[in-house]
Motif scaffolding. Structure first.
Motif, PDB file in Angstrom:
ATOM      1  N   LEU A 137     -35.233  50.067   7.497  1.00 42.10           N
ATOM      2  CA  LEU A 137     -36.531  49.741   6.912  1.00 42.10           C
ATOM      3  C   LEU A 137     -37.503  49.223   7.963  1.00 42.10           C
ATOM      4  CD1 LEU A 137     -35.567  48.026   3.527  1.00 42.10           C
ATOM      5  CD2 LEU A 137     -36.084  50.438   3.977  1.00 42.10           C
ATOM      6  N   ARG A 138     -36.999  48.427   8.902  1.00 45.55           N
ATOM      7  CA  ARG A 138     -37.863  47.917   9.967  1.00 45.55           C
ATOM      8  C   ARG A 138     -38.515  49.056  10.747  1.00 45.55           C
ATOM      9  NH1 ARG A 138     -33.366  44.248  11.424  1.00 45.55           N
ATOM     10  NH2 ARG A 138     -33.783  42.201  10.539  1.00 45.55           N
ATOM     11  N   LEU A 139     -37.774  50.130  10.914  1.00 45.16           N
ATOM     12  CA  LEU A 139     -38.283  51.254  11.698  1.00 45.16           C
ATOM     13  C   LEU A 139     -39.287  52.099  10.923  1.00 45.16           C
ATOM     14  CD1 LEU A 139     -34.914  52.331  13.289  1.00 45.16           C
ATOM     15  CD2 LEU A 139     -36.876  51.473  14.544  1.00 45.16           C
ATOM     16  N   GLY A 140     -39.334  51.937   9.607  1.00 43.55           N
ATOM     17  CA  GLY A 140     -40.261  52.712   8.800  1.00 43.55           C
ATOM     18  C   GLY A 140     -39.602  53.746   7.913  1.00 43.55           C
ATOM     19  N   ALA A 141     -38.312  53.576   7.625  1.00 45.40           N
ATOM     20  CA  ALA A 141     -37.566  54.567   6.847  1.00 45.40           C
ATOM     21  C   ALA A 141     -37.925  54.525   5.368  1.00 45.40           C
ATOM     22  CB  ALA A 141     -36.064  54.341   7.009  1.00 45.40           C
ATOM     23  N   MET A 142     -37.644  55.643   4.696  1.00 48.09           N
ATOM     24  CA  MET A 142     -37.749  55.773   3.249  1.00 48.09           C
ATOM     25  C   MET A 142     -36.345  55.995   2.684  1.00 48.09           C
ATOM     26  SD  MET A 142     -41.025  58.370   3.221  1.00 48.09           S
ATOM     27  CE  MET A 142     -40.327  59.397   4.541  1.00 48.09           C
ATOM     28  N   ILE A 143     -36.214  55.796   1.384  1.00 51.50           N
ATOM     29  CA  ILE A 143     -34.916  55.922   0.730  1.00 51.50           C
ATOM     30  C   ILE A 143     -35.008  56.982  -0.362  1.00 51.50           C
ATOM     31  CG2 ILE A 143     -33.099  54.744  -0.557  1.00 51.50           C
ATOM     32  CD1 ILE A 143     -33.398  53.703   2.273  1.00 51.50           C
ATOM     33  N   GLY A 144     -34.021  57.872  -0.419  1.00 51.31           N
ATOM     34  CA  GLY A 144     -33.999  58.924  -1.414  1.00 51.31           C
ATOM     35  C   GLY A 144     -33.785  58.398  -2.826  1.00 51.31           C
ATOM     36  N   ASN A 145     -33.954  59.278  -3.794  1.00 51.78           N
ATOM     37  CA  ASN A 145     -33.830  58.937  -5.202  1.00 51.78           C
ATOM     38  C   ASN A 145     -32.361  58.998  -5.648  1.00 51.78           C
ATOM     39  OD1 ASN A 145     -34.459  58.564  -7.994  1.00 51.78           O
ATOM     40  ND2 ASN A 145     -34.300  60.778  -8.261  1.00 51.78           N
ATOM     41  N   GLY A 146     -31.857  57.885  -6.122  1.00 49.71           N
ATOM     42  CA  GLY A 146     -30.504  57.856  -6.648  1.00 49.71           C
ATOM     43  C   GLY A 146     -29.466  57.444  -5.628  1.00 49.71           C
ATOM     44  N   ALA A 147     -28.505  56.664  -6.073  1.00 44.57           N
ATOM     45  CA  ALA A 147     -27.373  56.266  -5.236  1.00 44.57           C
ATOM     46  C   ALA A 147     -26.159  57.104  -5.607  1.00 44.57           C
ATOM     47  CB  ALA A 147     -27.074  54.786  -5.431  1.00 44.57           C
ATOM     48  N   VAL A 148     -25.158  57.088  -4.731  1.00 47.31           N
ATOM     49  CA  VAL A 148     -23.908  57.813  -4.968  1.00 47.31           C
ATOM     50  C   VAL A 148     -22.748  56.863  -4.695  1.00 47.31           C
ATOM     51  CG1 VAL A 148     -22.413  59.689  -4.179  1.00 47.31           C
ATOM     52  CG2 VAL A 148     -24.875  60.066  -4.399  1.00 47.31           C
ATOM     53  N   VAL A 149     -21.807  56.819  -5.608  1.00 44.93           N
ATOM     54  CA  VAL A 149     -20.611  55.999  -5.428  1.00 44.93           C
ATOM     55  C   VAL A 149     -19.563  56.814  -4.681  1.00 44.93           C
ATOM     56  CG1 VAL A 149     -18.681  54.891  -6.613  1.00 44.93           C
ATOM     57  CG2 VAL A 149     -21.026  54.553  -7.434  1.00 44.93           C
ATOM     58  N   ASP A 150     -19.108  56.278  -3.564  1.00 46.37           N
ATOM     59  CA  ASP A 150     -18.057  56.909  -2.768  1.00 46.37           C
ATOM     60  C   ASP A 150     -16.767  56.122  -2.984  1.00 46.37           C
ATOM     61  OD1 ASP A 150     -16.305  57.811  -0.791  1.00 46.37           O
ATOM     62  OD2 ASP A 150     -17.900  58.171   0.667  1.00 46.37           O
ATOM     63  N   GLN A 151     -15.916  56.634  -3.849  1.00 48.81           N
ATOM     64  CA  GLN A 151     -14.691  55.921  -4.189  1.00 48.81           C
ATOM     65  C   GLN A 151     -13.761  55.780  -2.988  1.00 48.81           C
ATOM     66  OE1 GLN A 151     -14.077  54.388  -6.970  1.00 48.81           O
ATOM     67  NE2 GLN A 151     -15.630  55.227  -8.356  1.00 48.81           N
ATOM     68  N   ALA A 152     -13.663  56.816  -2.176  1.00 53.51           N
ATOM     69  CA  ALA A 152     -12.742  56.781  -1.043  1.00 53.51           C
ATOM     70  C   ALA A 152     -13.116  55.690  -0.049  1.00 53.51           C
ATOM     71  CB  ALA A 152     -12.702  58.139  -0.354  1.00 53.51           C
ATOM     72  N   PHE A 153     -14.422  55.563   0.220  1.00 49.64           N
ATOM     73  CA  PHE A 153     -14.863  54.576   1.204  1.00 49.64           C
ATOM     74  C   PHE A 153     -15.210  53.231   0.571  1.00 49.64           C
ATOM     75  CE2 PHE A 153     -14.924  57.999   4.176  1.00 49.64           C
ATOM     76  CZ  PHE A 153     -14.859  57.404   5.427  1.00 49.64           C
ATOM     77  N   ASN A 154     -15.092  53.141  -0.760  1.00 47.32           N
ATOM     78  CA  ASN A 154     -15.362  51.889  -1.462  1.00 47.32           C
ATOM     79  C   ASN A 154     -16.796  51.420  -1.216  1.00 47.32           C
ATOM     80  OD1 ASN A 154     -14.670  49.663  -3.101  1.00 47.32           O
ATOM     81  ND2 ASN A 154     -14.205  48.413  -1.309  1.00 47.32           N
ATOM     82  N   THR A 155     -17.750  52.356  -1.337  1.00 45.36           N
ATOM     83  CA  THR A 155     -19.146  52.040  -1.063  1.00 45.36           C
ATOM     84  C   THR A 155     -20.062  52.664  -2.113  1.00 45.36           C
ATOM     85  OG1 THR A 155     -19.381  53.988   0.367  1.00 45.36           O
ATOM     86  CG2 THR A 155     -18.828  51.883   1.443  1.00 45.36           C
ATOM     87  N   THR A 156     -21.283  52.168  -2.145  1.00 44.15           N
ATOM     88  CA  THR A 156     -22.382  52.772  -2.888  1.00 44.15           C
ATOM     89  C   THR A 156     -23.401  53.224  -1.855  1.00 44.15           C
ATOM     90  OG1 THR A 156     -22.035  51.392  -4.851  1.00 44.15           O
ATOM     91  CG2 THR A 156     -24.218  52.361  -4.563  1.00 44.15           C
ATOM     92  N   ASP A 157     -23.654  54.526  -1.797  1.00 43.28           N
ATOM     93  CA  ASP A 157     -24.462  55.100  -0.725  1.00 43.28           C
ATOM     94  C   ASP A 157     -25.878  55.415  -1.177  1.00 43.28           C
ATOM     95  OD1 ASP A 157     -22.103  55.042   0.714  1.00 43.28           O
ATOM     96  OD2 ASP A 157     -21.664  57.166   0.412  1.00 43.28           O
ATOM     97  N   VAL A 158     -26.818  55.201  -0.260  1.00 40.32           N
ATOM     98  CA  VAL A 158     -28.196  55.671  -0.434  1.00 40.32           C
ATOM     99  C   VAL A 158     -28.516  56.561   0.754  1.00 40.32           C
ATOM    100  CG1 VAL A 158     -28.910  53.650  -1.736  1.00 40.32           C
ATOM    101  CG2 VAL A 158     -29.184  53.654   0.745  1.00 40.32           C
ATOM    102  N   LEU A 159     -29.505  57.439   0.584  1.00 42.63           N
ATOM    103  CA  LEU A 159     -29.897  58.322   1.674  1.00 42.63           C
ATOM    104  C   LEU A 159     -31.154  57.786   2.336  1.00 42.63           C
ATOM    105  CD1 LEU A 159     -28.956  61.001   3.019  1.00 42.63           C
ATOM    106  CD2 LEU A 159     -30.911  62.057   1.875  1.00 42.63           C
ATOM    107  N   VAL A 160     -31.061  57.581   3.635  1.00 43.04           N
ATOM    108  CA  VAL A 160     -32.183  57.106   4.436  1.00 43.04           C
ATOM    109  C   VAL A 160     -32.873  58.313   5.069  1.00 43.04           C
ATOM    110  CG1 VAL A 160     -32.824  55.741   6.455  1.00 43.04           C
ATOM    111  CG2 VAL A 160     -31.020  54.937   4.917  1.00 43.04           C
TER     112      VAL A 160
END
Length: 290
Positions: free
Chosen positions: A243-266
């Motif tokens: 965000l500091r660099l000026g990034a945007m975030i895509g619409n919608g998150a994705v749950v990655d069960q294998a990596f135990n994370t909730t992902d967003v697209l930058v």
């Protein structure tokens, strides 16, 4: 405006960067005993995969499979076609493989398209984004990790110095990649995800969404209920850095069960990178390399 002020207030720019010697031709940056460059051989890639395993499996409890656990390496098919950015601490005794403390995986569009596509396409519908920008070359950032003792401003600065130098060298027009929140329950990150949705959503020609079958809502709180300061404090450091660099975030998150994370697209167009940071790292990526 509130967002930029809060983010910039957190960064104190470090102006002490030792010069490189003429023989360090492939080193992209150095601060003190830390340096950043691309992996030079298979042994260094293997060591980076070991660092990834320590962070993703041992620390974050990702389920990487029996073979990964046997080898104690995080490995997938993309490793063979990506460049691997390293942060190395020369103060650590031993071989260079023992000195790797952080890594990023870099994949250029021309390479990705020649080998079946981008990693992020398994979670996000990036094809329309690429199609809308035929004049730009995209670069995917992935598998970012740093050992706990090195999660400092200097290490992050060197990783971004390396990314910036690499992007300039290869004429990249935009960067993108998955960034992760810990855990598989998006509602536990309602404040941060809602802040991203309301304030920095990628729109228009930069719009991109999670695949419909994987899409999880980020709009979990009304905009009037989102406290910007608290939301930023709840962000993972990597997301906040984007965000500091000026990034945007895509619409919608994705749950990655294998990596135990909730992902967003930058999504980060090179032209959108804040002048503050271009001046900091150097328009020619020379900030920490001279």
């Amino acid at each position: 405006m509130m967002t930029i002020e809060l983010l910039n207030r957190e960064l104190t720019l470090d102006t002490q960067a030792p010069a490189l010697t003429p023989t360090d031709t492939d080193i992209l940056g150095r601060i003190g005993s830390l340096e950043t460059r691309l992996a030079r051989n298979a042994r260094e890639i293997d060591a980076a995969q070991a660092v990834r395993y320590r962070v993703f499996s041992e620390e974050m409890h990702a389920q990487l499979g029996a073979e990964a656990d046997r080898r104690r390496r995080d490995v997938d098919a993309y490793d063979a076609i990506c460049d691997h950015l390293l942060v190395i601490d020369r103060a650590i005794e031993g071989d260079v493989e023992d000195q790797i403390v952080g890594t990023y995986r870099l994949l250029r569009q021309e390479v990705a398209l020649a080998h079946g596509g981008f990693y992020s396409a398994s979670e996000f519908d990036i094809e329309p984004l690429l199609t809308r920008h035929p004049d730009k070359q995209f670069m995917e950032l992935g598998r970012s990790c740093v050992l706990p003792a090195y999660r400092t401003k200097r290490t992050v600065e060197l990783l971004w110095q390396g990314n910036w130098a690499y992007a300039l060298k290869h004429g990249m027009g935009a960067m993108f990649g998955c960034a992760s929140f810990p855990g598989t329950r998006p509602e536990e990150h309602a404040l941060a995800l809602s802040f991203l949705h309301h304030n920095v959503a990628a729109k228009g020609e930069w719009a991109v969404s999670a695949l419909p079958e994987l899409h999880r809502e980020m709009d979990l709180m009304p905009i009037e209920g989102v406290n910007a300061r608290k939301a930023l404090s709840a962000m993972p450091p990597l997301v906040k850095g984007y965000l500091r660099l000026g990034a945007m975030i895509g619409n919608g998150a994705v749950v990655d069960q294998a990596f135990n994370t909730t992902d967003v697209l930058v999504v980060l167009p090179i032209a959108s990178i804040s002048d503050r940071y271009i001046n900091y790292y150097g328009a020619d990526a020379g900030r920490f390399a001279s």
